[in-house]
Structure formats: C-alpha cells, structure tokens
Design a protein around this motif. Structure first.
Motif, short mmCIF file in Angstrom:
data_model
loop_
_atom_site.label_atom_id
_atom_site.label_comp_id
_atom_site.label_asym_id
_atom_site.label_seq_id
_atom_site.Cartn_x
_atom_site.Cartn_y
_atom_site.Cartn_z
N ARG A 158 0.76 5.79 -0.13
CA ARG A 158 -0.08 6.94 0.24
C ARG A 158 0.41 8.21 -0.45
O ARG A 158 1.62 8.47 -0.52
CB ARG A 158 -0.04 7.15 1.76
CG ARG A 158 -0.93 8.31 2.24
CD ARG A 158 -0.68 8.62 3.71
NE ARG A 158 -1.00 7.49 4.56
CZ ARG A 158 -2.20 7.25 5.07
NH1 ARG A 158 -3.20 8.08 4.82
NH2 ARG A 158 -2.41 6.20 5.83
N GLU A 182 -4.83 6.57 0.06
CA GLU A 182 -4.06 5.33 -0.04
C GLU A 182 -4.29 4.66 -1.39
O GLU A 182 -5.42 4.64 -1.90
CB GLU A 182 -4.41 4.38 1.10
CG GLU A 182 -3.87 4.83 2.44
CD GLU A 182 -3.70 3.67 3.42
OE1 GLU A 182 -4.03 2.52 3.06
OE2 GLU A 182 -3.24 3.93 4.55
N GLY A 217 -3.65 12.42 1.59
CA GLY A 217 -4.05 11.38 2.53
C GLY A 217 -4.77 10.22 1.86
O GLY A 217 -5.55 9.51 2.50
N ARG A 269 0.85 -1.19 0.00
CA ARG A 269 0.00 0.00 0.00
C ARG A 269 0.88 1.24 0.00
O ARG A 269 1.94 1.26 0.63
CB ARG A 269 -0.94 0.03 1.21
CG ARG A 269 -1.93 -1.13 1.22
CD ARG A 269 -3.14 -0.85 2.08
NE ARG A 269 -4.01 0.16 1.49
CZ ARG A 269 -4.88 -0.09 0.51
NH1 ARG A 269 -4.99 -1.30 -0.01
NH2 ARG A 269 -5.65 0.87 0.06
N VAL A 320 3.48 2.71 2.58
CA VAL A 320 3.03 2.52 3.96
C VAL A 320 2.99 1.05 4.36
O VAL A 320 2.95 0.72 5.54
CB VAL A 320 1.64 3.16 4.19
CG1 VAL A 320 1.74 4.68 4.03
CG2 VAL A 320 0.61 2.61 3.22
#
Length: 210
Positions: free
Chosen positions: A122, A129, A127, A120, A155
């Motif tokens: 970001r 994802e 903000g 994942r 992330v």
C-alpha cells in the motif's frame, strides 16, 4: 516506350515517392514495391548490378517493416495495459516482505523500483493498494534529488523484485514497449497523487491569492 521500360519508370517513380514520405511504415511498403519493380526491370534487361542491389534491399526493407509493425502492435498493447513484465526478473533481486514491513518512506533516497510478484502493498499517503504484476517506486527516478514521493508498506506477505534505476534506464531506451508502459504508468501515478492531494485552505478574508 515498351512495357519493359514502363516497369523501369514505375520503379523510379516509386523510389522517388518513398523518399518523399515522412512516416516509416508507408515508406517501407513503397520501398519494397519500388525494389520489386526495379528488380523485375533488371531481370528483363539482364542488368545484374541492378538485380543484386534490389535483391539485397528487399529483405532489408521487409525486416524493417516487420520491426515497425511489431513496434506499433506492442505500443498498442502497452497502451491497453496488457503487458507482462515477467521478463524483468533477470534485472533485479527478489525479496520477501512481511505484513507491516516498510519498504521505503516518503523523503528517503530512491535507487530502485519494485515489481510485485506476490502479496499486497500500500502507498500510505494515497491509500492505493499494489498487487501482483504491478510496478511501484518508479517516481523516485523522476523526482528532484531522486527522493521517494510516498511511503510503501507491505499489507499482505509477499515478494517484490527490486530493479535498480540504472537498469530501468537501460530498459527504457532499449525496449520501446516498456518505455511506453513506463511513461503511461508514471502519468497515471501522478494523476492519482493529484486526486488525493489535499485542497488548499481558503484564503483569509481580505487576503489576495496570487
């Protein structure tokens, strides 16, 4: 006028009608019907040049009709967001990223977009994802000076496929389905950026805002 001549006139009328059409799918359908009528007339009158011409045109128009129907179907599928991009893999290089690693920062020079295969990522400023199967980094190709419009951070450890913009441009022109998906994706990203943009500060008292 006998029925054989009637078939010939029907073929002529359909040929004229197809020439007057502005959309491709109806044009191809009517062209095929016209060719069938003229082919039948050629067979009944033993006119081999007519038979040969229409026998060649029918499969050609049928193939073009199939291509157009498939294009419409693919565009509808892309519009619904139901588009597998696994076929992008031969056009890029897969790289592993660790959690916390920055793929690029806002303002950096941009030369490629990324297709997320796993993990994942970001977009820090928004903000948002990004997960497997998604594309990110495409706006750099459209921004002035080809600069990054945001910062992308990993992330959760994963793999992202880097696809050079030069290949993206070729795919855009050669694959209508991908081209439509790309336009839809960039539009959604721009709307996301607009929603997350800070509101302008109110003007001081007595100051005129233009």
């Amino acid at each position: 006028m006998n029925w054989v001549e009637a078939i010939g006139y029907l073929g002529t009328a359909l040929t004229i009608a197809s020439s007057a059409m502005s959309t491709m799918i109806p044009l191809r359908i009517v062209s095929i019907l016209a060719s069938v009528a003229v082919l039948s007339y050629g067979i009944l009158t033993a006119s081999m040049p007519v038979v040969l011409t229409e026998a060649i045109q029918i499969p050609f128009n049928a193939w073009r009709l199939y291509q157009m129907v498939r294009l419409v179907r693919d565009v509808e599928k892309a519009a619904d967001g139901d588009l597998s991009l696994d076929w992008l893999k031969p056009f890029g290089t897969s790289r592993r990223f660790a959690a916390g690693e920055v793929l690029f920062r806002k303002g950096d020079a941009a030369a490629e977009m990324f297709y997320v295969e796993s993990g994942r990522f970001r977009i820090a400023e928004l903000g948002i994802e990004i997960g497997p199967g998604a594309i990110v980094g495409e706006l750099g190709m459209l921004s002035p000076g080809n600069l990054r419009t945001g910062t992308l951070v990993c992330v959760a450890p994963g793999i992202a496929l880097g696809v050079p913009y030069s290949d993206v441009k070729q795919l855009y022109y050669q694959n209508p389905e991908f081209g439509f998906y790309f336009l839809k994706l960039t539009s959604e990203r721009l709307f996301q950026s607009a929603r997350h943009a800070p509101s302008p500060a109110p003007a001081a008292s007595g100051t005129e805002v233009l």
